[in-house]
Design an enzyme around this catalytic site. Structure first.
Site, PDB file in Angstrom:
ATOM      1  N   THR A 287      51.481  37.729  36.971  1.00  0.00           N
ATOM      2  CA  THR A 287      50.898  38.974  36.104  1.00  0.00           C
ATOM      3  C   THR A 287      49.248  38.960  36.696  1.00  0.00           C
ATOM      4  O   THR A 287      48.867  38.053  37.535  1.00  0.00           O
ATOM      5  CB  THR A 287      50.690  38.384  34.721  1.00  0.00           C
ATOM      6  OG1 THR A 287      49.436  37.512  34.702  1.00  0.00           O
ATOM      7  CG2 THR A 287      51.862  37.882  34.052  1.00  0.00           C
ATOM      8  N   ASP A 288      48.641  40.206  36.244  1.00  0.00           N
ATOM      9  CA  ASP A 288      47.345  40.266  36.593  1.00  0.00           C
ATOM     10  C   ASP A 288      46.666  39.524  35.272  1.00  0.00           C
ATOM     11  O   ASP A 288      47.246  38.863  34.634  1.00  0.00           O
ATOM     12  CB  ASP A 288      46.834  41.952  36.516  1.00  0.00           C
ATOM     13  CG  ASP A 288      45.665  41.926  37.337  1.00  0.00           C
ATOM     14  OD1 ASP A 288      44.914  41.346  37.705  1.00  0.00           O
ATOM     15  OD2 ASP A 288      45.523  43.114  37.891  1.00  0.00           O
ATOM     16  N   PHE A 289      45.469  39.577  35.543  1.00  0.00           N
ATOM     17  CA  PHE A 289      44.323  38.594  34.345  1.00  0.00           C
ATOM     18  C   PHE A 289      44.640  38.906  33.240  1.00  0.00           C
ATOM     19  O   PHE A 289      44.519  39.966  32.730  1.00  0.00           O
ATOM     20  CB  PHE A 289      43.003  38.887  35.078  1.00  0.00           C
ATOM     21  CG  PHE A 289      41.931  38.019  34.674  1.00  0.00           C
ATOM     22  CD1 PHE A 289      41.423  36.967  35.618  1.00  0.00           C
ATOM     23  CD2 PHE A 289      41.735  37.826  33.274  1.00  0.00           C
ATOM     24  CE1 PHE A 289      40.653  36.104  35.178  1.00  0.00           C
ATOM     25  CE2 PHE A 289      40.685  36.996  32.935  1.00  0.00           C
ATOM     26  CZ  PHE A 289      40.130  36.067  33.626  1.00  0.00           C
ATOM     27  N   THR A 290      45.169  37.902  32.659  1.00  0.00           N
ATOM     28  CA  THR A 290      45.572  37.991  31.091  1.00  0.00           C
ATOM     29  C   THR A 290      46.662  39.248  30.876  1.00  0.00           C
ATOM     30  O   THR A 290      46.676  39.734  29.887  1.00  0.00           O
ATOM     31  CB  THR A 290      44.613  38.411  30.105  1.00  0.00           C
ATOM     32  OG1 THR A 290      43.671  39.600  30.290  1.00  0.00           O
ATOM     33  CG2 THR A 290      43.545  37.077  30.296  1.00  0.00           C
ATOM     34  N   GLY A 291      47.565  39.596  31.808  1.00  0.00           N
ATOM     35  CA  GLY A 291      48.380  40.482  31.588  1.00  0.00           C
ATOM     36  C   GLY A 291      49.307  40.435  30.340  1.00  0.00           C
ATOM     37  O   GLY A 291      49.865  41.331  29.895  1.00  0.00           O
TER      38      GLY A 291
END
Length: 765
Positions: A287-291
């Site tokens: 995922t991207d950051f905190t996705g």
């Protein structure tokens, strides 16, 4: 005795690599067998732990044992870390994993190595304007060499998002608007990072991002909704992602936006049907950051619900959110996820670590000697200087003002003239800001004793101090001058009056483009526009050195300035590279990879658009009622895709096609002669465009189908040949089948997307 037997069985299962005091390189079982054996020993918590990717927050060397994530690593609840650098720190943390955790599974270490490590290259948009695939691959290879020498083995790059909306700040991180060029660059970046394989200790695993469609965010606002047809996805936005996957990228990062009403992070059609089943991707998805927790705000459910959604969709690693770590066990108990889904995700993470050689030697990337000798070397900086000069685009050059003479007095004025912290541009997280070369320093060095360089700041970035603060984050200050604009301008004009020519260093600051830097205006800030206007009124030649991370609306500047050189943000050696071009040591050869609009109202604007049933008929920009045009602006852009001037002149002639007709299994070629008819040696990007005149679905007015960058000495002529087949004419039809359709085509060759030399072609059944 029982405990000793258990420990011994674990050592055998792991191929004998794990040792309490020291991990050494050893021979392991084949990957599939090794991973299966290891997973048979893992608890559920340990498997879920491999899916967890926290950020390090960076640590102090020697303090890792008391660091807040250390206990989770010991418990086997961390699969990797990012945002940590230096061999000493990474070795310290890896030691916890391979000496204190039960199964001694090594971790992977990632960082945003986007356009260089400590040796910073031009921002990706600038790199793309070189149209030099070998140089782009070399920049990624050097980035890999330096990052791996500092302990890192995974980069969140390349970003291959197609973008046609200059309001979007992350335009700076991609390669522009074209899927063909973007695909070739994506392949080059993956090759540069990963090399042929991971056998050496200088290969960096690539992570293709942001999958998918992130560059088409509505209103150009970061993280915003994306909505488009499937046929547009496949023909215009998917190709660079697929090219990177086909090139062997080891990982893929999911985008923040939604697709068909489902966030990409939880979109099974995207991550399983397209990425896995259609494209055959074998690596892992992060995922991207905190996705994952951000899907809660999208309205997809609570943390447990969205975590299960992401896993079932095809996400293997959770960046920072800890939704997997905190909820998957419960979801398994409740039947909301399966053990097979957890096992599959864990297996893909472990296989990536095996491929990187971390089970053979967990400290493979922790050689202190490499860290001392391979980072920010003179050789690397010299290459960065050369590549930076290749990326610059000459947009205007009236009266042959450029190149400058190394004589007389040159006034260098503008808020970006002595701003070394900004030279690396956005996402230069490992860059050594204090060691960047400013334009002032570069011009003085390159000019030597021949020319006198006088300097004044002239203005701040903008009249609004808060705006400037938001645009100069992460240590990239412009050292705001507290004098009034009138005082700054007075000083600038006094300096300008001493000079024979004025160089105005203006544009955006490094963080005025990039993530979370969307703009509703894409003009140069007003304080600088006012400065330029005053400088032009002196009557002296004014050369604009333009710093920017996106296409800008430059109608006023194009009218008033004598010359404009777009230098983007050119990296560590910016000042030297820009001066090389300004003084003629390098003849500019960059070509735009994004269309520059006349007005923000034209956005989105791109060369490979579709025609309407009522296209504009005239070419003078005159308004016509009941045609597809604006009542207050011309249709055409200020600068088209592929545009870029040179200090010399190139003449195209003798355009030929090997056969005016060819069948589905035939090959054909298009050739053109290009001559350097000017007074300087130089490089030219020869561009081939196609138009499919009749199709089962509407086709773009032009599509890039080939390019070649050639160097010609003055007076020299070369023939450039493009070899083609029906494969190059294919597109996705309304059934999403990749087909070439028989019919008539036009091919155009020239120096930009407005090329007018044409040959006709027919594809037969």
């Amino acid at each position: 005795m029982k405990k000793q037997l258990i420990a011994l069985s674990l050592l055998v299962a792991l191929g004998g690599y794990a040792q309490k005091k020291k991990a050494t390189k050893t021979t392991l079982k084949p990957k599939s067998e090794f991973v299966t054996d290891l997973m048979s020993k893992m608890t559920l918590d340990e498997k879920i732990g491999q899916l967890n990717l926290p950020t390090s927050g960076d640590i102090t060397t020697g303090q890792s044992s008391s660091w807040d994530i250390a206990k989770k690593i010991e418990e086997g609840k961390v699969g990797g870390l990012f945002n940590i650098k230096t061999v000493a720190k990474i070795r310290d943390v890896q030691k916890i994993a391979v000496e204190k955790s039960r199964l001694k599974i090594p971790m992977i270490f990632g960082m945003d190595v986007i356009h260089g490590y400590e040796t910073v290259f031009p921002i990706p948009l600038g790199l793309s304007c070189s149209w030099d695939l070998k140089a782009i691959e070399q920049s990624a290879r050097i980035a890999a060499q330096e990052a791996t020498a500092d302990g890192i083995n995974w980069t969140f790059s390349p970003m291959v998002d197609i973008s046609r909306d200059a309001r979007w700040g992350r335009f700076s991180e991609g390669s522009g608007e074209d899927p063909f060029l973007g695909s070739r660059i994506a392949e080059a970046m993956v090759r540069g990072y990963q090399g042929k394989d991971y056998s050496g200790n200088n290969s960096l695993m690539a992570c293709v991002k942001h999958f998918a469609l992130y560059g088409a965010a509505e209103a150009g606002r970061d993280y915003n909704t994306t909505d488009m047809s499937r046929i547009r996805m496949y023909n215009e936005y998917f190709p660079p992602y697929k090219a990177a996957v086909d090139a062997g990228a080891g990982s893929v990062m999911v985008s923040f936006n939604e697709i068909d009403g489902i966030p990409a992070t939880g979109n099974k059609w995207l991550l399983t049907d397209v990425l896995r089943k259609q494209w055959g991707f074998k690596g892992f998805v992060v995922t991207d950051f905190t996705g994952i927790p951000e899907m809660i705000e999208h309205g997809m459910g609570d943390l447990q619900t969205v975590s299960a959604l992401a896993l079932k969709a095809g996400v293997e690693m959770d960046m920072v959110g800890e939704g997997f770590l905190g909820t998957l066990k419960k979801s398994l108990d409740e039947g909301k996820v399966t053990m097979a889904e957890i096992d599959n995700a864990c297996r893909l993470i472990l296989e990536a670590k095996y491929d990187l050689g971390l089970f053979h030697d967990p400290y493979k990337y922790c050689d202190v000697n490499r860290a001392k000798t391979e980072i920010f070397t003179k050789t690397n900086r010299d290459i960065a200087r050369r590549i930076a000069s290749e990326s610059m685009v000459l947009l205007k050059n009236d009266k042959q003002t450029l190149p400058l003479k190394k004589s007389g007095t040159i006034a260098l004025i503008g808020p970006l003239a002595d701003a070394k912290e900004n030279m690396g541009g956005t996402w230069s997280v490992a860059g050594r800001l204090a060691d960047n070369i400013s334009l002032l320093a570069g011009m003085k060095s390159v000019a030597g004793n021949g020319a006198k360089i006088v300097y004044a700041k002239g203005s701040n970035l903008d009249y609004d101090a808060k705006f400037e603060e938001n645009a100069t984050m992460f240590g990239k200050t412009l050292h705001r001058d507290n004098r009034s604009h009138e005082e700054l301008l007075k000083e600038a004009l006094a300096v300008a009056n001493q000079a024979d020519v004025i160089v105005a260093a203006i544009g955006e600051s490094a963080e005025l483009s990039g993530e979370s830097s969307s703009r509703t205006s894409i003009e140069i800030p007003q304080a600088q526009k006012d400065l330029l206007e005053a400088l032009v009124k002196t009557g002296k030649p004014v050369v604009v050195v333009l710093f920017n991370g996106r296409p800008l609306a430059l109608v006023d500047e194009e009218k008033s300035a004598t010359a404009i050189l777009d230098v983007w943000f050119s990296g560590s050696e910016s000042g030297y590279a820009i001066a090389d071009v300004l003084f003629g040591a390098v003849n500019p050869s960059g070509k735009l990879t994004s269309t520059f609009p006349r007005s923000i109202g034209q956005i989105p604007i791109f060369y490979n658009a579709k025609n309407t049933g009522r296209p504009i008929a005239n070419k003078e920009g005159k308004f016509e009622k009941f045609r597809s045009n604006y009542i207050d602006e011309r249709n055409e852009p200020l600068f088209p895709f592929g545009f870029g001037l040179s200090y010399t002149k190139f003449a195209y002639s003798n355009l030929k096609i090997s056969s005016a007709k060819a069948g589905m299994n035939d090959k054909f070629s298009i050739s053109v002669e290009v001559a350097n008819t000017g007074s300087f040696d130089g490089a030219e990007v020869v561009q081939l465009y196609m138009r499919d005149l009749v199709g089962s679905v509407t086709r773009p007015v032009r599509e890039l189908k080939g390019f070649e960058k050639i160097f010609l000495k003055k007076g020299e002529k070369k023939t450039v040949t493009f070899n083609l087949s029906a494969e190059d004419l294919k597109f996705y039809n309304s059934d999403l089948n990749f087909v070439a359709e028989p019919g008539a085509f036009e091919f155009y060759v020239g120096t930009n997307s407005n090329a007018d030399m044409k040959v006709n072609f027919e594809l037969t059944k």
